[in-house]
Design a protein around this motif. Structure first.
Motif, PDB file in Angstrom:
ATOM      1  N   ALA A   1       5.847   6.002  -6.076  1.00 28.39           N
ATOM      2  CA  ALA A   1       6.316   7.305  -6.508  1.00 28.39           C
ATOM      3  C   ALA A   1       4.975   8.077  -7.431  1.00 28.39           C
ATOM      4  O   ALA A   1       4.068   7.467  -8.061  1.00 28.39           O
ATOM      5  N   ALA A   2       5.065   9.231  -7.265  1.00 27.83           N
ATOM      6  CA  ALA A   2       4.020  10.172  -8.020  1.00 27.83           C
ATOM      7  C   ALA A   2       4.542  11.156  -9.092  1.00 27.83           C
ATOM      8  O   ALA A   2       5.720  11.822  -8.662  1.00 27.83           O
ATOM      9  N   GLY A   3       3.774  11.611  -9.892  1.00 23.88           N
ATOM     10  CA  GLY A   3       4.455  12.455 -11.090  1.00 23.88           C
ATOM     11  C   GLY A   3       3.355  12.738 -12.184  1.00 23.88           C
ATOM     12  O   GLY A   3       2.303  12.121 -11.946  1.00 23.88           O
ATOM     13  N   ARG A   4       3.669  13.611 -13.055  1.00 23.77           N
ATOM     14  CA  ARG A   4       2.887  13.663 -14.192  1.00 23.77           C
ATOM     15  C   ARG A   4       3.555  13.364 -15.514  1.00 23.77           C
ATOM     16  O   ARG A   4       3.813  14.154 -16.281  1.00 23.77           O
ATOM     17  N   PRO A   5       4.280  12.323 -15.889  1.00 24.46           N
ATOM     18  CA  PRO A   5       5.063  11.941 -16.886  1.00 24.46           C
ATOM     19  C   PRO A   5       3.838  11.696 -18.342  1.00 24.46           C
ATOM     20  O   PRO A   5       2.731  11.357 -18.009  1.00 24.46           O
ATOM     21  N   ILE A   6       4.579  12.147 -19.394  1.00 20.60           N
ATOM     22  CA  ILE A   6       3.624  11.816 -20.446  1.00 20.60           C
ATOM     23  C   ILE A   6       3.710  10.305 -20.601  1.00 20.60           C
ATOM     24  O   ILE A   6       4.386   9.482 -20.083  1.00 20.60           O
ATOM     25  N   LEU A   7       2.619   9.919 -21.377  1.00 24.75           N
ATOM     26  CA  LEU A   7       2.366   8.534 -21.632  1.00 24.75           C
ATOM     27  C   LEU A   7       3.783   7.637 -22.083  1.00 24.75           C
ATOM     28  O   LEU A   7       3.885   6.674 -21.479  1.00 24.75           O
TER      29      LEU A   7
ATOM     30  N   SER B   1       0.676  -1.111   0.226  1.00 21.74           N
ATOM     31  CA  SER B   1       0.048  -0.018   0.009  1.00 21.74           C
ATOM     32  C   SER B   1       0.873   1.290  -0.071  1.00 21.74           C
ATOM     33  O   SER B   1       1.975   1.209   0.637  1.00 21.74           O
ATOM     34  N   CYS B   2       0.506   2.248  -0.445  1.00 22.22           N
ATOM     35  CA  CYS B   2       1.078   3.476  -0.665  1.00 22.22           C
ATOM     36  C   CYS B   2      -0.048   4.449  -0.294  1.00 22.22           C
ATOM     37  O   CYS B   2      -1.029   4.745  -1.102  1.00 22.22           O
ATOM     38  N   THR B   3       0.261   5.380   0.744  1.00 24.16           N
ATOM     39  CA  THR B   3      -0.518   6.376   1.488  1.00 24.16           C
ATOM     40  C   THR B   3      -0.299   7.631   0.920  1.00 24.16           C
ATOM     41  O   THR B   3       0.995   8.050   1.164  1.00 24.16           O
ATOM     42  N   ALA B   4      -1.253   8.347   0.223  1.00 23.60           N
ATOM     43  CA  ALA B   4      -0.908   9.612  -0.074  1.00 23.60           C
ATOM     44  C   ALA B   4      -2.151  10.513   0.043  1.00 23.60           C
ATOM     45  O   ALA B   4      -2.877  10.053   0.730  1.00 23.60           O
ATOM     46  N   SER B   5      -1.661  11.992   0.126  1.00 26.66           N
ATOM     47  CA  SER B   5      -2.741  13.178   0.112  1.00 26.66           C
ATOM     48  C   SER B   5      -3.770  12.727  -0.883  1.00 26.66           C
ATOM     49  O   SER B   5      -3.230  12.512  -2.005  1.00 26.66           O
ATOM     50  N   GLU B   6      -4.974  13.287  -0.634  1.00 26.32           N
ATOM     51  CA  GLU B   6      -5.888  12.939  -1.378  1.00 26.32           C
ATOM     52  C   GLU B   6      -5.785  13.705  -2.907  1.00 26.32           C
ATOM     53  O   GLU B   6      -5.769  13.429  -3.882  1.00 26.32           O
ATOM     54  N   SER B   7      -4.993  14.885  -2.656  1.00 28.47           N
ATOM     55  CA  SER B   7      -4.857  15.978  -3.803  1.00 28.47           C
ATOM     56  C   SER B   7      -3.734  15.223  -4.622  1.00 28.47           C
ATOM     57  O   SER B   7      -3.972  15.440  -5.848  1.00 28.47           O
ATOM     58  N   THR B   8      -2.846  14.482  -4.082  1.00 24.69           N
ATOM     59  CA  THR B   8      -2.000  13.844  -4.854  1.00 24.69           C
ATOM     60  C   THR B   8      -2.619  12.691  -5.835  1.00 24.69           C
ATOM     61  O   THR B   8      -2.406  12.598  -6.861  1.00 24.69           O
ATOM     62  N   LEU B   9      -3.429  11.953  -5.299  1.00 25.27           N
ATOM     63  CA  LEU B   9      -4.321  11.057  -6.028  1.00 25.27           C
ATOM     64  C   LEU B   9      -4.901  11.511  -7.092  1.00 25.27           C
ATOM     65  O   LEU B   9      -5.133  11.105  -8.212  1.00 25.27           O
ATOM     66  N   ARG B  10      -5.460  12.743  -6.912  1.00 26.57           N
ATOM     67  CA  ARG B  10      -6.312  13.558  -7.844  1.00 26.57           C
ATOM     68  C   ARG B  10      -5.545  13.914  -9.027  1.00 26.57           C
ATOM     69  O   ARG B  10      -5.800  14.179 -10.203  1.00 26.57           O
ATOM     70  N   ASP B  11      -4.392  14.574  -8.678  1.00 23.21           N
ATOM     71  CA  ASP B  11      -3.708  15.363  -9.620  1.00 23.21           C
ATOM     72  C   ASP B  11      -2.397  14.898 -10.409  1.00 23.21           C
ATOM     73  O   ASP B  11      -2.025  15.017 -11.234  1.00 23.21           O
ATOM     74  N   TYR B  12      -1.955  13.602  -9.667  1.00 18.32           N
ATOM     75  CA  TYR B  12      -0.791  12.941  -9.987  1.00 18.32           C
ATOM     76  C   TYR B  12      -1.243  11.449 -10.493  1.00 18.32           C
ATOM     77  O   TYR B  12      -1.980  10.585  -9.975  1.00 18.32           O
ATOM     78  N   GLY B  13      -0.342  11.020 -11.478  1.00 21.90           N
ATOM     79  CA  GLY B  13      -0.102   9.418 -11.655  1.00 21.90           C
ATOM     80  C   GLY B  13       0.568   8.721 -10.404  1.00 21.90           C
ATOM     81  O   GLY B  13       1.537   9.533  -9.797  1.00 21.90           O
ATOM     82  N   VAL B  14       0.328   7.602 -10.044  1.00 23.17           N
ATOM     83  CA  VAL B  14       1.150   6.849  -8.882  1.00 23.17           C
ATOM     84  C   VAL B  14       1.752   5.802  -9.437  1.00 23.17           C
ATOM     85  O   VAL B  14       0.958   4.939 -10.141  1.00 23.17           O
ATOM     86  N   ALA B  15       2.873   5.611  -9.361  1.00 25.79           N
ATOM     87  CA  ALA B  15       3.631   4.260  -9.735  1.00 25.79           C
ATOM     88  C   ALA B  15       4.325   3.541  -8.924  1.00 25.79           C
ATOM     89  O   ALA B  15       4.602   4.208  -7.685  1.00 25.79           O
ATOM     90  N   TRP B  16       4.581   2.049  -9.063  1.00 29.79           N
ATOM     91  CA  TRP B  16       5.353   1.218  -8.149  1.00 29.79           C
ATOM     92  C   TRP B  16       6.621   1.033  -9.272  1.00 29.79           C
ATOM     93  O   TRP B  16       6.631   0.546 -10.207  1.00 29.79           O
ATOM     94  N   PHE B  17       7.580   1.224  -8.351  1.00 26.09           N
ATOM     95  CA  PHE B  17       9.098   0.850  -9.002  1.00 26.09           C
ATOM     96  C   PHE B  17       9.590  -0.087  -7.751  1.00 26.09           C
ATOM     97  O   PHE B  17       9.308  -0.221  -6.897  1.00 26.09           O
ATOM     98  N   ARG B  18      10.588  -0.830  -8.503  1.00 31.89           N
ATOM     99  CA  ARG B  18      11.218  -1.615  -7.558  1.00 31.89           C
ATOM    100  C   ARG B  18      12.972  -1.587  -7.839  1.00 31.89           C
ATOM    101  O   ARG B  18      13.288  -1.524  -9.057  1.00 31.89           O
ATOM    102  N   GLN B  19      13.575  -2.067  -7.119  1.00 31.80           N
ATOM    103  CA  GLN B  19      15.035  -1.888  -7.040  1.00 31.80           C
ATOM    104  C   GLN B  19      15.640  -3.127  -6.325  1.00 31.80           C
ATOM    105  O   GLN B  19      15.588  -3.199  -4.877  1.00 31.80           O
ATOM    106  N   ALA B  20      16.296  -4.250  -7.130  1.00 28.60           N
ATOM    107  CA  ALA B  20      17.128  -5.178  -6.578  1.00 28.60           C
ATOM    108  C   ALA B  20      18.404  -4.955  -6.192  1.00 28.60           C
ATOM    109  O   ALA B  20      19.022  -3.984  -6.936  1.00 28.60           O
TER     110      ALA B  20
END
Length: 124
Positions: free
Chosen positions: A96-102, A21-40
């Motif tokens: 992570a949160a951001g607004r990347p182009i597709l 789970s990734c908990t964020a502020s409501e405005s983050t979910l509305r305005d940003y895309g949220v992604a999961w990354f991983r690093q081994a």
């Protein structure tokens, strides 16, 4: 200030399920895309999945069909349901949160805000 907090990591066996789970502020979910990354260890950070502000979802080929990303606007949470995990899924998982182009959704440099990470270890 955008804050992201991951939870749900742990030690599981191959074939098991795990939910991050990734908990964020409501405005983050509305305005940003949220992604999961991983690093081994010894590897570069890699894209796992994303849910855009439009609710469109995209997955890495390595997890497609096994992982599901979803968003709960009421709880201000983005979850990553991991089913049929494999030892190669072992990594630190970051949201992570951001607004990347597709065309750039898989590039970690396109995301402005990051959580602290949660360890997922899959034993064989």
């Amino acid at each position: 200030q955008v804050q992201l907090v991951e939870s749900g990591g742990g030690l599981v066996q191959a074939g098991d399920s795990l939910r991050l789970s990734c908990t964020a502020s409501e405005s983050t979910l509305r305005d940003y895309g949220v992604a999961w990354f991983r690093q081994a260890p010894g590897k570069e950070r890699e894209f796992v999945a994303t849910i855009r502000a439009t609710s469109a979802t995209y997955y890495a080929d390595s997890v497609k069909g096994r992982f599901t990303i979803s968003r709960d606007r009421v709880k201000a949470t983005v979850s990553l349901q991991m089913d049929t995990v494999k030892p190669e899924d072992t990594a630190i998982y970051y949201c992570a949160a951001g607004r990347p182009i597709l065309s750039a959704i898989r590039n970690p440099l396109m995301y402005l805000y990051w959580g602290q990470g949660t360890q997922v270890t899959v034993s064989s």
